[in-house]
Write a protein that holds these residues in place. Sequence first.
Motif, PDB file in Angstrom:
ATOM      1  N   HIS A  57      32.824  39.169  38.483  1.00 21.03           N
ATOM      2  CA  HIS A  57      32.497  37.766  38.778  1.00 21.03           C
ATOM      3  C   HIS A  57      33.737  37.042  39.288  1.00 21.03           C
ATOM      4  O   HIS A  57      34.845  37.317  38.831  1.00 21.03           O
ATOM      5  CB  HIS A  57      31.992  37.038  37.526  1.00 21.03           C
ATOM      6  CG  HIS A  57      30.580  37.355  37.188  1.00 21.03           C
ATOM      7  ND1 HIS A  57      30.238  38.366  36.339  1.00 21.03           N
ATOM      8  CD2 HIS A  57      29.420  36.795  37.609  1.00 21.03           C
ATOM      9  CE1 HIS A  57      28.919  38.410  36.230  1.00 21.03           C
ATOM     10  NE2 HIS A  57      28.399  37.469  36.990  1.00 21.03           N
ATOM     11  N   ARG A  58      33.511  36.129  40.212  1.00 19.89           N
ATOM     12  CA  ARG A  58      34.575  35.221  40.657  1.00 19.89           C
ATOM     13  C   ARG A  58      34.282  33.857  40.055  1.00 19.89           C
ATOM     14  O   ARG A  58      33.179  33.326  40.179  1.00 19.89           O
ATOM     15  CB  ARG A  58      34.614  35.124  42.170  1.00 19.89           C
ATOM     16  CG  ARG A  58      35.584  34.040  42.638  1.00 19.89           C
ATOM     17  CD  ARG A  58      36.080  34.258  44.020  1.00 19.89           C
ATOM     18  NE  ARG A  58      36.881  35.480  44.043  1.00 19.89           N
ATOM     19  CZ  ARG A  58      37.160  36.151  45.148  1.00 19.89           C
ATOM     20  NH1 ARG A  58      36.719  35.733  46.303  1.00 19.89           N
ATOM     21  NH2 ARG A  58      37.890  37.248  45.098  1.00 19.89           N
TER      22      ARG A  58
ATOM     23  N   VAL B  13      36.959  38.241  37.360  1.00 15.10           N
ATOM     24  CA  VAL B  13      36.782  38.926  36.084  1.00 15.10           C
ATOM     25  C   VAL B  13      36.097  40.246  36.412  1.00 15.10           C
ATOM     26  O   VAL B  13      34.936  40.254  36.823  1.00 15.10           O
ATOM     27  CB  VAL B  13      35.930  38.091  35.108  1.00 15.10           C
ATOM     28  CG1 VAL B  13      35.757  38.814  33.775  1.00 15.10           C
ATOM     29  CG2 VAL B  13      36.532  36.699  34.910  1.00 15.10           C
ATOM     30  N   ALA B  14      36.839  41.342  36.285  1.00 15.31           N
ATOM     31  CA  ALA B  14      36.328  42.652  36.675  1.00 15.31           C
ATOM     32  C   ALA B  14      36.198  43.564  35.470  1.00 15.31           C
ATOM     33  O   ALA B  14      37.165  43.769  34.736  1.00 15.31           O
ATOM     34  CB  ALA B  14      37.260  43.287  37.703  1.00 15.31           C
ATOM     35  N   THR B  15      35.008  44.101  35.275  1.00  9.55           N
ATOM     36  CA  THR B  15      34.781  45.069  34.214  1.00  9.55           C
ATOM     37  C   THR B  15      34.489  46.405  34.878  1.00  9.55           C
ATOM     38  O   THR B  15      33.576  46.507  35.691  1.00  9.55           O
ATOM     39  CB  THR B  15      33.630  44.636  33.299  1.00  9.55           C
ATOM     40  OG1 THR B  15      34.020  43.390  32.679  1.00  9.55           O
ATOM     41  CG2 THR B  15      33.345  45.662  32.221  1.00  9.55           C
ATOM     42  N   THR B  16      35.319  47.394  34.543  1.00  8.70           N
ATOM     43  CA  THR B  16      35.244  48.689  35.215  1.00  8.70           C
ATOM     44  C   THR B  16      35.355  49.841  34.224  1.00  8.70           C
ATOM     45  O   THR B  16      35.858  49.687  33.117  1.00  8.70           O
ATOM     46  CB  THR B  16      36.386  48.834  36.246  1.00  8.70           C
ATOM     47  OG1 THR B  16      37.636  48.702  35.577  1.00  8.70           O
ATOM     48  CG2 THR B  16      36.283  47.789  37.345  1.00  8.70           C
TER      49      THR B  16
ATOM     50  N   THR C  91      37.814  45.075  30.850  1.00 11.53           N
ATOM     51  CA  THR C  91      37.647  43.825  31.578  1.00 11.53           C
ATOM     52  C   THR C  91      39.045  43.302  31.833  1.00 11.53           C
ATOM     53  O   THR C  91      39.850  43.201  30.903  1.00 11.53           O
ATOM     54  CB  THR C  91      36.845  42.798  30.760  1.00 11.53           C
ATOM     55  OG1 THR C  91      35.523  43.312  30.558  1.00 11.53           O
ATOM     56  CG2 THR C  91      36.762  41.460  31.475  1.00 11.53           C
ATOM     57  N   MET C  92      39.324  42.993  33.106  1.00 12.84           N
ATOM     58  CA  MET C  92      40.651  42.485  33.465  1.00 12.84           C
ATOM     59  C   MET C  92      40.479  41.241  34.316  1.00 12.84           C
ATOM     60  O   MET C  92      39.541  41.129  35.095  1.00 12.84           O
ATOM     61  CB  MET C  92      41.443  43.543  34.224  1.00 12.84           C
ATOM     62  CG  MET C  92      42.872  43.162  34.485  1.00 12.84           C
ATOM     63  SD  MET C  92      43.801  44.591  35.055  1.00 12.84           S
ATOM     64  CE  MET C  92      45.348  44.292  34.233  1.00 12.84           C
ATOM     65  N   LEU C  93      41.395  40.287  34.126  1.00  2.80           N
ATOM     66  CA  LEU C  93      41.374  39.040  34.890  1.00  2.80           C
ATOM     67  C   LEU C  93      42.461  39.066  35.960  1.00  2.80           C
ATOM     68  O   LEU C  93      43.593  39.464  35.678  1.00  2.80           O
ATOM     69  CB  LEU C  93      41.579  37.841  33.975  1.00  2.80           C
ATOM     70  CG  LEU C  93      40.330  37.441  33.183  1.00  2.80           C
ATOM     71  CD1 LEU C  93      40.015  38.416  32.078  1.00  2.80           C
ATOM     72  CD2 LEU C  93      40.484  36.048  32.639  1.00  2.80           C
ATOM     73  N   PHE C  94      42.086  38.644  37.158  1.00  3.59           N
ATOM     74  CA  PHE C  94      42.994  38.582  38.291  1.00  3.59           C
ATOM     75  C   PHE C  94      43.026  37.145  38.782  1.00  3.59           C
ATOM     76  O   PHE C  94      42.012  36.619  39.221  1.00  3.59           O
ATOM     77  CB  PHE C  94      42.518  39.519  39.414  1.00  3.59           C
ATOM     78  CG  PHE C  94      42.448  40.953  38.993  1.00  3.59           C
ATOM     79  CD1 PHE C  94      43.550  41.781  39.139  1.00  3.59           C
ATOM     80  CD2 PHE C  94      41.293  41.472  38.427  1.00  3.59           C
ATOM     81  CE1 PHE C  94      43.492  43.111  38.743  1.00  3.59           C
ATOM     82  CE2 PHE C  94      41.228  42.799  38.034  1.00  3.59           C
ATOM     83  CZ  PHE C  94      42.331  43.617  38.190  1.00  3.59           C
TER      84      PHE C  94
ATOM     85  N   ILE D 273      33.550  35.444  30.276  1.00  2.00           N
ATOM     86  CA  ILE D 273      33.033  34.401  31.176  1.00  2.00           C
ATOM     87  C   ILE D 273      32.702  33.131  30.375  1.00  2.00           C
ATOM     88  O   ILE D 273      33.063  32.022  30.770  1.00  2.00           O
ATOM     89  CB  ILE D 273      31.771  34.882  31.930  1.00  2.00           C
ATOM     90  CG1 ILE D 273      32.093  36.093  32.785  1.00  2.00           C
ATOM     91  CG2 ILE D 273      31.129  33.761  32.720  1.00  2.00           C
ATOM     92  CD1 ILE D 273      32.523  35.852  34.178  1.00  2.00           C
ATOM     93  N   GLU D 274      32.015  33.309  29.249  1.00  5.26           N
ATOM     94  CA  GLU D 274      31.630  32.159  28.409  1.00  5.26           C
ATOM     95  C   GLU D 274      32.859  31.419  27.887  1.00  5.26           C
ATOM     96  O   GLU D 274      32.880  30.190  27.849  1.00  5.26           O
ATOM     97  CB  GLU D 274      30.743  32.615  27.252  1.00  5.26           C
ATOM     98  CG  GLU D 274      29.356  33.041  27.698  1.00  5.26           C
ATOM     99  CD  GLU D 274      28.553  33.740  26.605  1.00  5.26           C
ATOM    100  OE1 GLU D 274      28.987  33.729  25.423  1.00  5.26           O
ATOM    101  OE2 GLU D 274      27.499  34.310  26.936  1.00  5.26           O
ATOM    102  N   ALA D 275      33.889  32.151  27.493  1.00  4.07           N
ATOM    103  CA  ALA D 275      35.109  31.510  26.992  1.00  4.07           C
ATOM    104  C   ALA D 275      35.792  30.712  28.092  1.00  4.07           C
ATOM    105  O   ALA D 275      36.261  29.591  27.859  1.00  4.07           O
ATOM    106  CB  ALA D 275      36.066  32.557  26.425  1.00  4.07           C
TER     107      ALA D 275
END
Length: 147
Positions: free
Chosen positions: A54-55, A89-92, A105-108, A133-135
């Motif tokens: 998600h962006r 927010v990327a979950t891989t 999950t990593m944030l860029f 995402i909710e946080a």
Amino acid sequence: MTDKHDHDEHDHDEIARYSWDDTPKYVDREGNPLSLNKCVELQDDPGYRRIVVHRIAFDEQGGVASITELTDLHSMVATPPTEADHCDVATTWIGIRLFGQSFETMLFGGPDDGAYVRYENEEEAIAGHHEVIEAIQARGSWIPARS
């Protein structure tokens, strides 16, 4: 006599295991053991690696302006975050089992750039992604501010 190169190639086709507990080092999305070669092959497939991305766009006050699901990992590379206008927010699936966890999950970008959390399985990873995402929606940041 065996050539070192031949020996190394052979080892990469075997299931690698950690010496301390005999668990496999490389696993697929279902947790099945993989050889290093197979893990690398799957890592090269963005469709296999990507779970959900998600962006999150931020407004001028740092609040969440919008959330958009990205259809592939290449969308992140094509439009990297500038300053703090958005974060991805990327979950891989990472393929390497690190302390029993092979998803992350990593944030860029944004205030939490580089923050990550790892999960044991895909179900936990998807739930954890949505918690991140909710946080961010609630606080503008995944990591709570220190007082």
